[in-house]
Scaffold this active site. Structure first.
Site, PDB file in Angstrom:
ATOM      1  CB  CYS A   1      54.458  41.843  29.356  1.00  0.00           C
ATOM      2  SG  CYS A   1      54.243  40.214  28.732  1.00  0.00           S
TER       3      CYS A   1
ATOM      4  CD  GLU B   1      49.158  36.250  33.971  1.00  0.00           C
ATOM      5  OE1 GLU B   1      51.018  36.461  34.014  1.00  0.00           O
ATOM      6  OE2 GLU B   1      48.975  35.279  34.348  1.00  0.00           O
TER       7      GLU B   1
ATOM      8  CD  GLU C   1      44.427  34.326  33.144  1.00  0.00           C
ATOM      9  OE1 GLU C   1      44.372  34.129  32.228  1.00  0.00           O
ATOM     10  OE2 GLU C   1      44.921  34.816  34.209  1.00  0.00           O
TER      11      GLU C   1
ATOM     12  CG  ASN D   1      51.517  44.391  25.087  1.00  0.00           C
ATOM     13  OD1 ASN D   1      50.333  44.531  25.632  1.00  0.00           O
ATOM     14  ND2 ASN D   1      52.516  43.537  25.956  1.00  0.00           N
TER      15      ASN D   1
HETATM   16  P1  NAD Z   1      47.639  49.324  31.470  1.00  0.00           P
HETATM   17  O1  NAD Z   1      47.695  49.287  32.780  1.00  0.00           O
HETATM   18  O2  NAD Z   1      47.711  51.138  31.198  1.00  0.00           O
HETATM   19  O3  NAD Z   1      46.383  49.602  30.945  1.00  0.00           O
HETATM   20  C1  NAD Z   1      45.793  47.634  30.792  1.00  0.00           C
HETATM   21  C2  NAD Z   1      44.265  47.922  30.355  1.00  0.00           C
HETATM   22  O4  NAD Z   1      43.765  48.642  31.849  1.00  0.00           O
HETATM   23  C3  NAD Z   1      44.303  48.867  29.757  1.00  0.00           C
HETATM   24  O5  NAD Z   1      41.921  48.434  28.872  1.00  0.00           O
HETATM   25  C4  NAD Z   1      43.666  50.195  30.474  1.00  0.00           C
HETATM   26  O6  NAD Z   1      42.510  50.459  29.488  1.00  0.00           O
HETATM   27  C5  NAD Z   1      42.530  49.374  31.691  1.00  0.00           C
HETATM   28  N1  NAD Z   1      42.919  49.830  32.907  1.00  0.00           N
HETATM   29  C6  NAD Z   1      43.596  51.135  32.796  1.00  0.00           C
HETATM   30  N2  NAD Z   1      43.099  51.988  35.032  1.00  0.00           N
HETATM   31  C7  NAD Z   1      42.778  51.139  35.213  1.00  0.00           C
HETATM   32  C8  NAD Z   1      41.776  50.894  36.547  1.00  0.00           C
HETATM   33  N3  NAD Z   1      41.465  52.042  36.979  1.00  0.00           N
HETATM   34  N4  NAD Z   1      40.589  49.687  36.224  1.00  0.00           N
HETATM   35  C9  NAD Z   1      40.598  48.672  35.651  1.00  0.00           C
HETATM   36  N5  NAD Z   1      40.874  49.062  34.502  1.00  0.00           N
HETATM   37  C10 NAD Z   1      41.877  50.063  33.511  1.00  0.00           C
HETATM   38  O7  NAD Z   1      48.541  48.844  30.919  1.00  0.00           O
HETATM   39  P2  NAD Z   1      48.814  49.499  29.086  1.00  0.00           P
HETATM   40  O8  NAD Z   1      50.192  50.616  29.036  1.00  0.00           O
HETATM   41  O9  NAD Z   1      47.929  48.620  28.577  1.00  0.00           O
HETATM   42  O10 NAD Z   1      49.835  48.033  29.187  1.00  0.00           O
HETATM   43  C11 NAD Z   1      51.012  47.255  29.415  1.00  0.00           C
HETATM   44  C12 NAD Z   1      51.918  47.469  30.664  1.00  0.00           C
HETATM   45  O11 NAD Z   1      50.887  45.790  30.663  1.00  0.00           O
HETATM   46  C13 NAD Z   1      52.866  47.419  30.929  1.00  0.00           C
HETATM   47  O12 NAD Z   1      53.782  47.478  31.778  1.00  0.00           O
HETATM   48  C14 NAD Z   1      53.623  45.685  30.213  1.00  0.00           C
HETATM   49  O13 NAD Z   1      54.396  44.584  30.998  1.00  0.00           O
HETATM   50  C15 NAD Z   1      52.075  44.884  30.948  1.00  0.00           C
HETATM   51  N6  NAD Z   1      51.604  43.499  30.534  1.00  0.00           N
HETATM   52  C16 NAD Z   1      52.188  42.718  30.852  1.00  0.00           C
HETATM   53  C17 NAD Z   1      52.162  40.907  30.518  1.00  0.00           C
HETATM   54  C18 NAD Z   1      51.836  40.227  30.576  1.00  0.00           C
HETATM   55  O14 NAD Z   1      51.438  38.780  30.643  1.00  0.00           O
HETATM   56  N7  NAD Z   1      52.680  40.096  32.381  1.00  0.00           N
HETATM   57  C19 NAD Z   1      51.605  41.037  29.263  1.00  0.00           C
HETATM   58  C20 NAD Z   1      50.890  41.818  27.958  1.00  0.00           C
HETATM   59  C21 NAD Z   1      51.771  43.469  28.789  1.00  0.00           C
END
Ligand code: NAD
Length: 480
Positions: free
Chosen positions: A282, A248, A461, A150
């Site tokens: 997020c 996060e 963080e 995002n």
């Molecule tokens: P996601 O969990 O699908 O993917 C995040 C990352 O993890 C990607 O690079 C993905 O390829 C990787 N990933 C996926 N499966 C994995 C596995 N089994 N092992 C290791 N890595 C793996 O999330 P997304 O759809 O990319 O992002 C959206 C989510 O992120 C939303 O829930 C959002 O709220 C959250 N988010 C949180 C913050 C925060 O600071 N708290 C900030 C931005 C986004």
């Protein structure tokens, strides 16, 4: 066509297997390039390079590391236009937003930690006349950094900058849905002759590259930003190695709108907090809880302002919302909305996919959507949609407002709207949320602790919290 490559040991390389993934452009739904479909073999190469490079990098002085970070920041700034276009092309966000927020913040991440590392101090404890305790910090080792789609460069550099500043070497994995600016960052590293192997970037699927990093025995630290479901899997995979883990995660962020608020700014900022980046932040507000005394006025003003938002070509500055990240994500968002309506939520505005005329017809656009929900058990009130969709819910008492705010498993970011200072303090303490903004939103100071409660994350963080996470602190006790 843009061919993205891995950056390992200072060189651009394809995946060892030669496999690639298509890269889709959200604004028109077309493929515009490829990225490596890396796997465990590529991660192994990157970890080896990072281990070798670690011997030199961990011995550099903080001044040297600080200078390197400043150099990276300066070259990103010089290449601002290229980064802005790439971020928008890859992610679907308005170019204006990438220019105002994403890329400046990525630059600021490097500059901030370049400064922070210079001002870090150790501790000393004179335990008795003859015993001195002091602390010493060292890097953790090879840091595995996994980022979501995002805020691609913004969040990736929020990890890379402090990890490098603390003397770690890095294997970073951007999201497979938004790899472009990470590739441009690797070009910056190469252009400035950044020491080889210190920062490696490996592209590919989470289940392959991400999992290989998380389960690699010689990667002692994982910083992950992403979804709560993925985090569960990562926690399970990392547990046997007792890795340092920062998570996060997602949110279902409430805005508490009390009757004493300044209505106009509560409406204006809540529209922004709900729909910036198509609601794909997020920290975006997703549940607006409104004192019933002002519900009609608030809802009327809010819905009217939402209907005035412009959605369309992210390259054009008049558009406030661009396209969602992928066709699959748009289906997911629409599914939540349609199920909510079926369950009895009242659609106040939006609720449809958009198809602009001409070359953007296949882009992943969605109307900003507002629903009236009075039952907190509704799926739309409980689950993170991560799109341009919010709910409005009236409350009768302070206690009901807090109960509604805390009625989900998440606890990331809340906003509170009130002119009553006592109410502001009381609600800030009562709401279960890692971040609370009173009469503002997304007002970030990089020194403050950043992170979520409950299912929104583990650890903090930002500022010294990042410096603590990315280093090992040792206590040395000296008998004099
Ligand atoms: P996601 O969990 O699908 O993917 C995040 C990352 O993890 C990607 O690079 C993905 O390829 C990787 N990933 C996926 N499966 C994995 C596995 N089994 N092992 C290791 N890595 C793996 O999330 P997304 O759809 O990319 O992002 C959206 C989510 O992120 C939303 O829930 C959002 O709220 C959250 N988010 C949180 C913050 C925060 O600071 N708290 C900030 C931005 C986004």
């Amino acid at each position: 066509m843009v061919t993205i490559l891995n950056y390992i040991d200072g060189r651009f390389v394809p995946a060892v297997s030669g496999r690639t993934l298509d890269n889709w452009r959200p604004r028109d739904g077309r493929i515009y390039g490829t990225l490596p479909a890396s796997d465990v073999a590529d991660v192994e190469l990157a970890v080896k390079a990072a281990e070798v490079a670690s011997a030199g990098w961990r011995k550099t002085t903080v001044q040297e590391r600080s200078q390197w970070l400043l150099k990276i920041a300066a070259v990103i700034e010089e290449r601002m236009d290229a980064f802005v276009c790439a971020e928008s092309e890859d992610q679907g966000k308005p170019e204006a937003l990438a220019r105002r927020v994403d890329i400046p913040r990525a630059i600021e991440n490097f500059r901030f930690f370049a400064g922070a590392i210079l001002h870090q101090s150790e501790e000393a404890f004179a335990s008795s006349a003859s015993v001195l305790n002091y602390t010493q910090r060292s890097p953790v080792g090879v840091a595995g950094l996994i980022a979501p789609w995002n805020l691609p460069l913004y969040l990736l550099t929020w990890k890379i900058a402090p990890a490098l500043a603390c003397g770690n070497t890095v294997v970073a994995k951007p999201s497979e849905l938004s790899p472009y600016t990470a590739f441009l960052l690797a070009e910056v590293l190469q252009a400035i002759d950044f020491p080889k192997g210190v920062c490696n970037i490996v592209h590919g699927l989470g289940a392959e590259v991400g999992d290989a990093l998380v389960s690699h025995p010689r990667v002692p630290l994982i910083s992950f930003t992403g979804g709560t479901v993925t985090a569960k899997r990562i926690s399970e995979r990392a547990a046997p190695f007792a890795k340092k883990l920062s998570l996060e995660l997602g949110g279902k962020n409430p805005a508490l709108i009390f009757s004493s608020c300044e209505l106009a700014s509560a409406i204006t900022t809540s529209v922004r907090s709900s729909f910036t980046n198509q609601g794909e932040i997020c920290l975006c507000t997703s549940r607006l809880l409104i004192d019933q005394k002002i519900f009609e006025d608030f809802a009327h003003g809010f819905v009217k302002a939402v209907q005035e938002l412009t959605v369309g070509d992210p390259r054009h500055s008049e558009n406030e919302l661009g396209a969602l990240i992928s066709a699959a994500h748009r289906e997911k968002v629409d599914g939540y909305v349609q199920r909510a309506v079926k369950a009895g939520a009242k659609l106040l505005t939006g609720g449809r996919k958009l198809s602009p005329p001409g070359e953007l017809a296949e882009g992943y656009y969605y109307e900003p959507t507002v629903l009236l929900v009075t039952d907190p058990s509704f799926e739309i009130f409980q689950e993170e949609v991560f799109g341009p969709v919010v709910t409005l819910t009236p409350f009768a008492t302070y206690e009901e407002a807090i109960a509604l705010a805390n009625a989900t498993r998440y606890g990331l970011a809340a906003t509170i709207w009130t002119r009553d200072l006592t109410e502001a303090h009381r609600a800030s303490a009562d709401v279960e949320s890692g971040l609370v903004w009173v009469n503002t939103w997304m007002n970030r100071d990089l020194r403050v602790p950043f992170g979520g409660m409950k299912a929104s994350g583990v650890g903090r963080e930002g500022g010294r919290h990042s410096l603590d996470f990315y280093s090992e602190e040792k206590n040395i006790c000296l008998q004099l």
